[in-house]
Design an enzyme around this catalytic site. Structure first.
Site, short mmCIF file in Angstrom:
data_model
loop_
_atom_site.label_atom_id
_atom_site.label_comp_id
_atom_site.label_asym_id
_atom_site.label_seq_id
_atom_site.Cartn_x
_atom_site.Cartn_y
_atom_site.Cartn_z
N ARG A 207 0.87 -1.17 0.00
CA ARG A 207 0.00 0.00 0.00
C ARG A 207 0.91 1.22 0.00
O ARG A 207 1.74 1.40 0.89
CB ARG A 207 -0.91 -0.01 1.22
CG ARG A 207 -1.87 1.19 1.28
CD ARG A 207 -1.61 1.99 2.52
NE ARG A 207 -2.64 3.00 2.80
CZ ARG A 207 -2.36 4.16 3.38
NH1 ARG A 207 -1.12 4.46 3.72
NH2 ARG A 207 -3.31 5.02 3.65
N ASP A 209 1.73 4.82 0.53
CA ASP A 209 1.22 5.95 1.30
C ASP A 209 1.45 7.26 0.56
O ASP A 209 2.53 7.50 0.03
CB ASP A 209 1.94 5.99 2.66
CG ASP A 209 1.40 7.07 3.57
OD1 ASP A 209 0.23 6.94 3.97
OD2 ASP A 209 2.12 8.04 3.85
N TYR A 213 2.38 13.26 -3.56
CA TYR A 213 3.25 14.37 -3.14
C TYR A 213 4.74 14.11 -3.34
O TYR A 213 5.58 14.78 -2.73
CB TYR A 213 2.99 14.66 -1.64
CG TYR A 213 1.53 14.57 -1.25
CD1 TYR A 213 0.60 15.43 -1.82
CD2 TYR A 213 1.08 13.61 -0.34
CE1 TYR A 213 -0.76 15.34 -1.49
CE2 TYR A 213 -0.26 13.52 0.00
CZ TYR A 213 -1.17 14.38 -0.58
OH TYR A 213 -2.49 14.29 -0.24
N LEU A 214 5.09 13.12 -4.16
CA LEU A 214 6.50 12.73 -4.25
C LEU A 214 7.40 13.85 -4.78
O LEU A 214 8.53 14.00 -4.33
CB LEU A 214 6.66 11.48 -5.12
CG LEU A 214 5.99 10.19 -4.62
CD1 LEU A 214 6.38 9.02 -5.50
CD2 LEU A 214 6.35 9.91 -3.16
N GLU A 251 -2.80 5.21 -2.23
CA GLU A 251 -3.66 6.03 -1.39
C GLU A 251 -3.63 7.46 -1.92
O GLU A 251 -3.07 8.35 -1.30
CB GLU A 251 -3.12 6.00 0.05
CG GLU A 251 -4.01 6.69 1.06
CD GLU A 251 -3.26 7.70 1.93
OE1 GLU A 251 -2.07 7.96 1.67
OE2 GLU A 251 -3.89 8.25 2.83
C1 NOJ Z 1 -1.76 8.73 5.19
C2 NOJ Z 1 -1.96 7.82 6.36
O1 NOJ Z 1 -3.15 7.09 6.16
C3 NOJ Z 1 -2.01 8.67 7.61
O2 NOJ Z 1 -2.35 7.90 8.73
C4 NOJ Z 1 -0.69 9.35 7.78
O3 NOJ Z 1 -0.74 10.23 8.89
C5 NOJ Z 1 -0.31 10.15 6.53
N1 NOJ Z 1 -0.49 9.38 5.32
C6 NOJ Z 1 1.14 10.56 6.56
O4 NOJ Z 1 1.94 9.44 6.35
#
Ligand code: NOJ
Ligand code: CA
Length: 558
Positions: A207, A209, A213-214, A251
């Site tokens: 997954r 994250d 924003y890279l 995500e």
């Molecule tokens: C998305 C995550 O789901 C969240 O829990 C986290 O705080 C931010 N990304 C930063 O990594």
């Protein structure tokens, strides 16, 4: 395209995912903190529940100022959670039970405690030269000023000054979470090596994250940039070459038209969460109208054949209201977060059951939509029992409390004699949602419980690949409180009808286009939830009655 069901690389199209916080699930050594061995001991429970894959929140060494999304070492396990051996054991035991394992990849940022950042910020550090450009540094704090702040409640700026280096560093999240510099080829390469590491350790999927924003570019909002997509395609090509079949789930909390780009031509991410759909399921229930869901489906583009949406009702974060209009956000806050403490950033820090007022019919209706709509559903740990939350805990911790296994002290999460103050967070003790009332053991023994209902409905869903793979056509009945759609895949056609209202409703549907589609099955409908056979919808005006929040899954193909 209709793919053969025996293509194992497309497993994610038929999967139900279970999101679990290792820290919160089960404590094997009575230190008050859930761990990998604890989770491993509960795999039987998860297999019986009927899920197909577990997605674990971050398990890496970390100061835990963002629950592990602040990574201090990408290649190891947080000592609270165990060791790499424990991880391998977890994967092996999961695989034995046919469960796949999704590991977090957090490419955008590290903790400020990560040795790379420590070297980067400190000119006297022996490795400073090597890591100097691994983060995004600037003499001023005014670059990239068109970029929004995500953690609005705690961060005044995306720049923070570092005394040692005498410069500002860039961070899209907390100020203790510096963004890595993806313009640096060494950073790009290192992230691929980390992916390789977790695949070698047994991950079936990653997954990704915060992928939007890279990269940063002046004059843009620094989200969804072409450079970012180019890198994600490179990551995909790497994974395809190294370990074909490894699934990448991203995500990207963006509008559907922007998320579409993260699928590429089927050569970027296999899956993306559909963030804008989620609040609209809640909005539809609140307004007793399917309109919000229709509107977002109008904006939802078709996907390349091998790709899949990930859908969810709740997760470990606040119920995000980033992908709604300001008016919709105001409505959602008013309706679902009447107390200020329930609000966080642009969202709502509450769990599913409290949000839906513990109304069992409403909770089941929301799940009926989740399990039969587009995409592969993600359940959030504890929601299968209707666990509650604790809005008084910090940040998002109120939706990350210990799993409630039984009515013993400490809820069976850890030893009954462990002093409660040792637990990483207190168990829920409220009158409605406290662990003596809401727990796995009690619900397993109650045939009417949410847990047993969830088991049954997941087993039913598994028998019908149409839910994961089928096309979806929304119907347009006059009654706005009814959300009805037809799913079709291969020779199966299923009509799903959900009543979004707290009162019984009638709906008249025109099914003339579907009745008789499957000639061998004749013109009958099978109610998948009861097994009953229904009279065929002979006319173009077929009337159906639904109880409050009632739903029907009706198969044309028997
Ligand atoms: C998305 C995550 O789901 C969240 O829990 C986290 O705080 C931010 N990304 C930063 O990594
Ligand atoms: Ca432990």
């Amino acid at each position: 395209m209709v793919y053969a069901l025996d293509r194992p690389d497309l497993w994610y199209k038929d999967a139900v995912f279970y999101e679990v916080s290792v820290r919160a699930f089960a404590d094997s050594n009575d230190d008050g903190i859930g761990d990998l061995a604890g989770l491993t001991s509960k795999l039987g429970y998860l297999a019986r529940l009927g899920i197909d894959a577990i997605w674990m929140l971050p398990i890496f060494p970390s100061p835990l100022r963002d629950d592990g999304y602040d990574v201090a070492d990408y290649r190891s396990i947080h000592p609270d959670y165990g060791t790499l051996d424990d991880f391998r054991r977890l994967v092996a035991e999961a695989h034995k039970r046919g469960l796949r394992v999704v590991v977090e990849l957090i490419p955008n940022h590290t903790s400020d405690q990560h040795p790379w950042f420590q070297a980067s910020r400190d000119p006297s550090h022996p490795e400073h030269e090597r890591y100097r450009d691994w983060y995004v540094w600037s003499d001023t704090d005014d670059a990239y000023s068109d970029t929004r702040i995500i953690f609005l409640d705690s961060e005044p700026s995306n720049w923070t000054f570092d005394e040692l280096r005498g410069q500002y560093f860039w961070h899209r999240f907390f100020h203790h979470q510096p963004d890595l510099n993806f313009d640096n080829p060494e950073v790009q390469q290192e992230m691929l090596r980390i992916v390789q590491f977790w695949i070698d350790e047994g991950a079936d999927a990653l997954r990704i994250d915060a992928p939007p924003y890279l990269f940063e570019r002046e004059g843009t909002n620094c989200e969804n940039l072409p450079e970012t997509h180019a890198y994600l395609k490179r990551l995909r090509a790497f994974v395809d070459a190294y370990a074909p079949g490894t699934m990448l789930l991203s995500e990207a909390n963006q509008w559907p038209e922007d998320v579409r780009d993260y699928f590429g031509d089927g050569d970027e991410m296999h899956m993306n969460f559909h963030f804008p759909l989620m609040p609209r399921i809640f909005m539809a229930l609140a307004k007793q109208s399917r309109a919000p869901i229709e509107e977002i489906m109008d904006r939802t583009p078709p996907l390349p054949d091998i790709c899949q949406w990930g859908t969810f009702l709740r997760c470990h974060d606040e119920l995000t209201l980033e992908m709604v209009t300001p008016e919709e956000r105001a409505f959602m806050w008013d309706f679902y977060a009447p107390e200020p403490r329930m609000r966080l950033n642009l969202g709502i820090r509450r769990r599913l059951a409290p949000l839906l007022e513990n109304d069992q019919a409403r909770i089941r209706c929301a799940n009926s939509i989740l399990l039969t709509f587009i995409g592969s559903p993600f359940l959030y740990y504890g929601d299968e029992t209707g666990m509650g939350d604790n809005i008084w805990l910090d940040d998002r911790n109120g939706v990350r409390t210990p799993m409630q296994w039984n009515a013993e002290p400490n809820a069976g999460f850890t030893g009954r004699d462990v002093p409660p103050e040792r637990l990483y967070e207190p168990v829920i003790e409220s009158e409605t949602f406290g662990y003596t009332k809401v727990n796995v053991e009690a619900q397993a023994a109650d045939p009417e419980s949410l847990l047993n209902w969830t088991r049954d409905i997941l087993a039913l869903r598994k028998q019908h690949p149409v839910f994961g793979r089928g096309d979806l056509t929304l119907l347009n009945p006059e009654n706005p409180a009814v959300l009805a759609y037809v799913r079709t895949y291969a020779d199966e056609t299923v009509l799903v009808v959900n009543n979004l209202a707290p009162t019984a409703q009638e709906v008249t549907l025109d099914l003339s286009a579907y009745a008789g589609r499957n000639r061998s099955a004749g013109r009958t409908l099978t109610d998948l939830l009861t097994g009953a056979t229904l009279e065929a919808p002979a006319s173009d005006a077929w009337t159906l009655s639904l109880e409050r929040y009632g739903f029907r899954w009706l198969s044309f193909s028997g």
